[in-house]
Scaffold this active site. Structure first.
Site, PDB file in Angstrom:
ATOM      1  N   GLU A   1     -10.582 -11.273  -0.835  1.00 17.88           N
ATOM      2  CA  GLU A   1     -10.317 -10.686  -0.008  1.00 17.88           C
ATOM      3  C   GLU A   1     -12.073  -9.794   0.335  1.00 17.88           C
ATOM      4  O   GLU A   1     -12.362  -8.646   0.063  1.00 17.88           O
ATOM      5  CB  GLU A   1      -9.587  -8.711  -0.685  1.00 17.88           C
ATOM      6  N   LYS A  13       0.937  -0.849   0.047  1.00 16.85           N
ATOM      7  CA  LYS A  13      -0.116   0.319   0.223  1.00 16.85           C
ATOM      8  C   LYS A  13       0.444   1.192   0.302  1.00 16.85           C
ATOM      9  O   LYS A  13       1.571   0.927   0.300  1.00 16.85           O
ATOM     10  CB  LYS A  13      -0.749  -0.068   1.421  1.00 16.85           C
ATOM     11  N   HIS A  57      -8.694  -3.364  -6.422  1.00 11.89           N
ATOM     12  CA  HIS A  57      -8.484  -3.306  -4.701  1.00 11.89           C
ATOM     13  C   HIS A  57      -9.701  -2.665  -3.674  1.00 11.89           C
ATOM     14  O   HIS A  57      -9.759  -2.112  -4.259  1.00 11.89           O
ATOM     15  CB  HIS A  57      -6.964  -2.475  -4.087  1.00 11.89           C
TER      16      HIS A  57
HETATM   17  C1  PEP Z   1      -5.136  -6.225   1.462  1.00 15.71           C
HETATM   18  O1  PEP Z   1      -4.528  -5.208   1.622  1.00 15.71           O
HETATM   19  O2  PEP Z   1      -5.012  -6.865   0.047  1.00 15.71           O
HETATM   20  C2  PEP Z   1      -5.138  -6.557   3.108  1.00 15.71           C
HETATM   21  C3  PEP Z   1      -5.585  -8.162   2.517  1.00 15.71           C
HETATM   22  O3  PEP Z   1      -4.555  -5.934   3.686  1.00 15.71           O
HETATM   23  P1  PEP Z   1      -4.267  -6.518   5.142  1.00 15.71           P
HETATM   24  O4  PEP Z   1      -3.413  -8.223   4.754  1.00 15.71           O
HETATM   25  O5  PEP Z   1      -3.781  -5.861   5.857  1.00 15.71           O
HETATM   26  O6  PEP Z   1      -6.010  -6.944   5.436  1.00 15.71           O
END
Ligand code: PEP
Length: 244
Positions: free
Chosen positions: A165, A11, A93
């Site tokens: 996700e 990020k 994302h």
């Molecule tokens: C992401 O940003 O794709 C993510 C999965 O973040 P985290 O592992 O911090 O939950």
């Protein structure tokens, strides 16, 4: 056979010193998985240099433009990423969708732009907490996939990676249980049609070394997209080792 893949999404974190330190600490030995590191744009050349001649390590980008060139201030095209040996690019994302208003239709155009240039898109899909509580998880994921399916040939999925996700699990410390994640992964594989068995489907959402083994034990979880835990080279390496 699907090769396990673990991608780091830094990020907008770190700086040049962080990136250098990360790779002096990160030990690729004993990692059988493909590893992709997606730094902020300015550090792509640095990561690309480290990844050079390392079969299992690639550099990825966190975003790209759907356009190939022109008057698009602040944007970066797929061709520009290729110039720096970028191999993968994250599209859709949830932070891009929620903070920058990226619709599924725009994300689909980015997916196409990436593939057309020879990059491998990592398409992120996932439901919000409210959508999960309303029992709409599969409907939401299906519509995010359909936006891509609508403007690509059915075999386009073969040259791509999908990351499930759940938005409520990103950066919150809450992880889907391995069974909850597996159910959605299995559904996604079915939605990808004939080539579904060849596509790497990653799980993302508060993955760490402590929960990686149980997630990776699931039949349809081929690896992870890791945010917070990818900022610690040793922790990230432990996650990578867990999948191999
Ligand atoms: C992401 O940003 O794709 C993510 C999965 O973040 P985290 O592992 O911090 O939950």
């Amino acid at each position: 056979m699907r090769i396990p893949l673990v991608a780091a999404n830094w990020k907008m974190n770190g700086n040049k010193a962080f990136a250098e330190r990360f790779f002096s600490d990160f030990d690729l030995q004993a990692i059988a998985a493909q590893v992709v590191v997606c730094p902020p744009f300015p550090y792509i050349p640095l990561v690309a240099q480290v990844a050079e001649n390392k079969e299992r390590l690639s550099v990825g980008a966190q975003n790209l433009s759907q356009e190939s060139s022109g008057a698009y201030t602040g944007e970066v095209s797929a061709e520009m990423l290729l110039d720096w040996n970028v191999r993968y690019v994250i599209v859709g994302h949830s932070e891009r969708r929620s903070l920058y208003g990226e619709t599924s239709e725009l994300v689909a155009r980015k997916f196409v732009a990436a593939q057309k240039a020879g990059l491998i898109p990592i398409l992120c899909v996932g439901e919000t907490l409210q959508e999960r509580e309303q029992g709409r998880t599969l409907e939401v994921v299906a519509s995010q996939l359909k936006a891509v399916g609508d403007i690509t040939e059915s075999d386009a999925w073969e040259g791509s990676v999908v990351a499930y996700e759940p938005v409520w699990a990103i950066g919150t410390g809450k992880t889907a249980t391995p069974e909850e994640a597996q159910d959605v992964h299995q559904f996604i594989r079915g939605e990808l049609g004939d080539v579904g068995n060849k596509v790497q489907i990653l799980y993302g959402g508060s993955v760490k070394s402590a929960n990686a083994d149980a997630l990776f034990a699931q039949a349809d979880i081929d690896g992870a997209l890791v945010g917070g835990a990818s900022l610690d080279a040793n922790e990230f390496a432990a996650i990578c080792r867990a999948v191999g």
